[in-house]
Design a protein around this motif. Structure first.
Motif: not given
Length: 1049
Positions: A478-481, A507-512, A514-521, A527-529
């Motif tokens: 939810i926070a990512l959204c 970046i830490n979320l990319l190593e989990t 949780e697919l949806k969290c990876q996609i959101g991250s 965008e910010i890069s």
């Protein structure tokens, strides 16, 4: 031919172990020589051409049945030659796509039929028939190592049996042996230029690495040792029988993160060997890897830990240019062993706790630096307190790790806030052909006591950060959204995410797992890069290796997002290197593989595959700005895949594909591949696209590829000159205009293309672009005009369009590339007397002369060349030259230059200056005679010609003839007559004729054997050469007669 193919040709190993010829300049040269040999064989050796091969040469062809005409019978998909052997079988058979040829005559005809595909056909034939002599003549003629006595036995057989067939085989074998020697000699010229490793260079590098090795965590290696302590007198440690193969020594290297590596250091480079043999105490000398240029390059590809630890050292270890110079290293041999299966980007599985600890430790090393809020918000001490509070709370993320060990429950993962990091000040470096520049350093931070100036986005993102750091997977999602609801393209929001510690959490979320969290991250990171500071922060937090690993994910959306983010981050040198070292290039090239290439209507599945390819191409585009990455893309098989995608009609994928190609086209190997893979036709086709960005990249690719004449011809043949002419009318898009003018400039090097440009009124349009344009457009525009001006009609057009005044005005600029082109253009225009009057009136000659003082040798050379037509066509050239204060002394002093082109152009200018007697007297006083004499021993034919002309003209004053003789300039001039250039012969004969007016010079010439050389030239069809040669011989003969008369009365 077998020896040349085995030893000189450059082969790549395929998965099955059968090699293919690489598309390299050396291989292209060898193939062209073989094609020429086969083409001429029927004419030069008609009897041998009819000889029927022992076995047919067989290969997979690209020729269709329809291309065969007279002399062939076509039956459906089968073609047979009407010519047949004694056994009644046709000498050429084409079945499906397999071509079988049984004589040189048919082989020559098939290559003629192939036309522009002949290079591909020859390549396919040699790949399928690695030792073609065996199939042509039989196994007794095969290529063998060591002493070959088979020819002696066959010679005895011919003498004893008097067999016509054996005699014919001997003749053909002799011809093929001569071709073999020719191919080996031509390849040797290029191979001999390579710089090779030596024992001293290896020893220096080993000692250097030992200084950074040991048991500590920050050392680059655990140990590095020679396998032998004994050193021979030549510095080698390898046994003598291995030194015969160029091997110097063997090393055992223990990196921190891999098994011990056993390597061989040889004169050709460094490579992995088979290690120590059990129970034998010896080494398996067979090469198991590619050849690298030095030990450091080898370790950088084998050990990520080596690279990471070396980067921490204070010394600038990776300053490659200096290191290579000191060690005298050679370029790595481009060879790949098919059996190598080591995967450089596989890492050991770790448990959850180990993973978290390594992740936290990795990022704690960067915590010594602190990210501080940007000037955008005039940060306050309050933000530091907020960050401190967040750190003390130690929020956790209870997401499951991907590498969780079976049977162990996941634990909450503590994250380190990124508010205690700051990017190091670096400049984004762009290697290769890229011209990208970026503001890379943060602005100074000013602290104020108040916090009222911080924007509302800052506080909103700070609140979301608490949930992002400490919530469960649902709260994190939810926070990512919610974070994506902010305008992430705004720099305020981008830097807020960095300042409040969200970047490390993302970046830490990319190593989990949780697919949806990876996609959101990744959506947020993508965008910010776009921001330079964020890019460096992601690289510092080691986010790139994680994204590279995600490229292996089965989820297509995740893979696309990772590739797009890599494309954004890999805008600077260190990031591109990281992508390559962690296996990113191979993965990105793999994303281009798709079965739906070229399809017009795509299914949803095919559309997703196309999107994967687009994202992969975007990342390759960014990575291709580094020279080593271009090579990595080629080795990974990227060129054929890029060629396939170039044929599709979707602009969204064509743009990154062509963008990658135009970046890589700065390398000769890519230009060759673009030409031979048929990509020019597609580039020309896309010049007519509706998308200006695609048009720009296609024009840029043509700009870089048109350095080669074959490419220029292909652009014309495929109708590319007309759309380029049309695009000149788009003067609003400056980037497109720069690319188009560049393509026209390079295409105009060919006279045939200039004629087409005349039809399209290109010169008139180019003249209109000489004012109010950026420098990159002006450089290319003036370059194009300079090439077009070689034709008389175009020089007239430029004058009628009032193009000379803006050209002369550009002579006052400072851009070196522009000055090189504008001096050439003005000099070309000055060949017309009417144009010269305008140049003189605008004081253009004085401006050109002043450019002789420019430090750039290219500017000096073009300025000197431009002076020549100016003097030739000026009304009172002698007085004009004398009016330039110090001008004659300046041009004489340029004879001390080390640049051959400068010397040749200055000699040409002196030839014209010396036509005026007063000017000749002045330059003689300035010491022109000894300076010209010092140049006489040159082997450069261009310099020889103009030097001889200058000597001839300078002989017209005083005792200059005698001075040339005293300066030892006569004997070297005689050697010029052995040149193969007829223009050198003419100029030299004229110089010798003038010099022969002095008796001492006649004696020197006679002693140097000039008479025999000049006698051959008396019968020349060139009247000037004929008269000069005869006159020189006459002077020598008169001296001889006078001597005899004086001696004998």
């Amino acid at each position: 031919m077998g020896a040349a193919l085995a030893r000189a040709a450059q082969w790549t190993a395929a998965g099955s172990g059968t090699g293919t010829l690489e598309l390299t300049p050396l291989n292209e040269s060898l193939l062209n020589q073989i094609i020429k040999f086969v083409d001429d064989f029927s004419t030069r050796h008609p009897q041998e051409a009819a000889f029927v091969f022992r076995e047919p040469l067989e290969w997979k062809t690209q020729l269709s049945c329809s291309v065969f005409g007279e002399g062939y019978k076509i039956d459906g998909t089968t073609v047979q030659s009407e010519a047949r052997g004694k056994d009644g079988q046709p000498l050429l058979i084409l079945t499906a796509s397999t071509l079988r040829v049984r004589s040189f005559d048919q082989l020559s005809r098939s290559l003629q039929i192939a036309m522009e595909k002949r290079l591909k056909e020859a390549q396919a034939c040699l790949e399928a028939n690695r030792d073609p002599i065996v199939k042509i003549l039989g196994p007794e003629y095969g290529t063998i190592e060591g002493e070959d006595t088979s020819m002696l036995h066959l010679l005895d057989k011919v003498k004893n049996d008097n067999d016509p067939e054996t005699e014919m085989k001997m003749k053909i074998g002799h011809l093929l042996h001569q071709l073999d020697l020719q191919l080996l000699n031509s390849s040797l010229k290029q191979i001999s230029l390579d710089v090779r490793l030596n024992p001293a260079a290896i020893n220096n590098e080993v000692n250097f690495l030992k200084n950074f090795s040991g048991k500590g965590e920050d050392t680059v290696l655990e140990s590095l040792e020679y396998t032998s302590d004994y050193t021979f007198s030549n510095g080698c440690r390898a046994p003598p029988w291995r030194q015969m193969h160029g091997e110097i020594c063997y090393l055992v290297i223990k990196p921190h993160d891999t098994d011990p590596l056993y390597i061989t250091c040889s004169t050709t480079g460094v490579f992995l060997n088979g290690g120590q043999l059990k129970d034998k105490g010896d080494i398996d000398y067979e090469r198991k890897s590619e050849v690298y240029k030095d030990i450091v390059s080898f370790l950088r590809e084998q050990s990520p830990r080596f690279v990471a630890n070396m980067a921490k050292q204070e010394c600038n270890f990776f300053e490659e240019a200096t290191y290579e110079k000191n060690c005298q290293l050679m370029e790595a041999v481009d060879a790949k062993v098919s059996g190598q299966s080591q995967n450089l980007y596989d890492f050991t599985e770790k448990s959850v706790s180990e993973k978290v600890k390594s992740s936290a430790a990795r990022r704690r090393s960067i915590d010594k630096k602190k990210f501080k809020p940007s000037m955008k918000w005039l940060s306050t001490s309050h933000s530091d307190k907020v960050a401190k509070k967040d750190t003390e709370e130690g929020r956790t993320v209870s997401l499951k790790s991907k590498k969780k060990v079976s049977g162990i429950s996941s634990e909450p993962v503590k994250t380190q806030p990124a508010s205690k990091c700051e990017t190091s000040g670096r400049f984004e470096e762009v290697s290769g052909s890229s011209s990208e520049t970026e503001e890379d350093e943060e602005q100074p931070v000013h602290h104020q006591e108040g916090n009222t100036d911080l924007p509302s986005e800052y506080w909103g993102i700070q609140k979301l950060a608490k949930y992002l750091k400490g919530g469960n997977p649902t709260a994190t999602l939810i926070a990512l959204c919610s974070m994506r609801d902010y305008n992430l393209a705004q720099e305020t929001c981008q830097l807020a995410i960095r300042d409040v510690g969200c970047l490390e959490v993302l970046i830490n979320l990319l190593e989990t797992e949780e697919l949806k969290c990876q996609i959101g991250s990744l959506k947020i990171l993508k965008e910010i890069s776009q921001n330079t500071l964020i890019r460096h922060a992601i690289a510092d937090l080691e986010g790139l290796p994680i994204m590279v690993k995600i490229l292996d994910s089965p989820d297509k959306d995740l893979k696309c997002l990772a590739a797009e983010t890599i494309a954004n981050v890999a805008q600077f040198k260190e990031a591109r290197r990281t992508v390559r070292q962690h296996g990113g290039i191979k993965r990105l090239v793999g994303m281009l593989e798709c079965a739906s290439v070229g399809s017009t209507s795509l299914t949803p599945h095919q559309a997703k595959d196309t999107e994967i390819a687009r994202c992969g191409a975007l990342a390759l585009w960014s990575c291709s700005k580094s020279i080593k990455n271009k090579e990595a893309i080629r080795k990974a098989g990227g060129i054929p895949l890029l060629a396939r995608w170039l044929k599709c009609s979707h602009a969204n994928i064509l743009i990154p594909i062509v963008g990658t190609l135009q970046e890589c086209a700065s390398e000769p190997s890519y230009r060759l591949a673009i030409r031979t893979e048929g990509m020019i036709e597609n580039l020309v086709k896309n010049l007519s696209s509706e998308h200006e960005e695609l048009q720009m990249h296609c024009a840029n690719a043509i700009f870089k590829c048109a350095e080669d004449k074959e490419t220029r011809d292909l652009v014309r043949q495929h109708g590319g000159l007309q759309p380029l002419s049309v695009l000149l009318g788009n003067s609003e898009n400056k980037k497109l205009l720069a690319a188009v003018t560049g393509a026209i400039w390079k295409c105009a090097i060919s006279v045939e293309n200039v004629s087409r440009f005349q039809e399209y009124k290109v010169v008139e349009t180019l003249v209109g672009l000489l004012t109010d344009q950026p420098e990159e457009v002006l450089v290319n525009t003036v370059g194009a005009l300079g090439e077009c001006c070689q034709e008389q009609i175009n020089r007239t057009i430029i004058r009628k369009c009032d193009g000379i005044p803006p050209l002369v005005k550009l002579l006052t600029g400072t851009n070196q590339a522009l000055l090189v082109n504008v001096t050439k253009a003005v000099g070309a225009c000055a060949k017309e007397p009417e144009n010269m009057m305008i140049v003189d009136r605008l004081d253009g000659v004085r401006l050109i002369w002043s450019l002789l003082k420019n430090p750039n040798p290219d500017v000096q050379a073009n300025a000197a060349w431009a002076i020549c037509p100016c003097i030739e066509n000026a009304k009172d050239a002698g007085e004009m030259v004398r009016s330039f204060v110090g001008g004659l002394e300046l041009i004489v002093n340029l004879l001390k230059s080390k640049n051959k082109e400068v010397l040749a152009s200055v000699c040409a200018a002196i030839t014209n200056i010396a036509k005026d007697e007063e000017n000749l007297a002045v330059i003689t006083d300035h010491g022109v005679i000894p300076l010209l004499s010092k140049l006489a021993n040159t082997n450069n034919d261009k310099l020889r010609r103009h030097l001889a002309e200058a000597v001839s003209q300078c002989c017209m004053w005083g005792s200059n003839r005698v001075a040339f003789g005293e300066a030892n300039a006569v004997a070297p001039l005689v050697r010029y007559l052995k040149s193969h250039d007829p223009l050198v012969h003419r100029a030299t004969a004229q110089a010798l004729y003038q010099l022969s007016e002095d008796p001492s010079n006649c004696i020197t010439m006679h002693e140097s054997g000039v008479v025999k050389l000049l006698l051959a030239m008396v019968g020349s069809t060139d009247d000037t050469l004929q008269e000069a040669a005869a006159g020189c011989i006459a002077n020598i003969r008169r001296l001889a007669l006078a001597t005899e008369k004086a001696k004998y009365g």
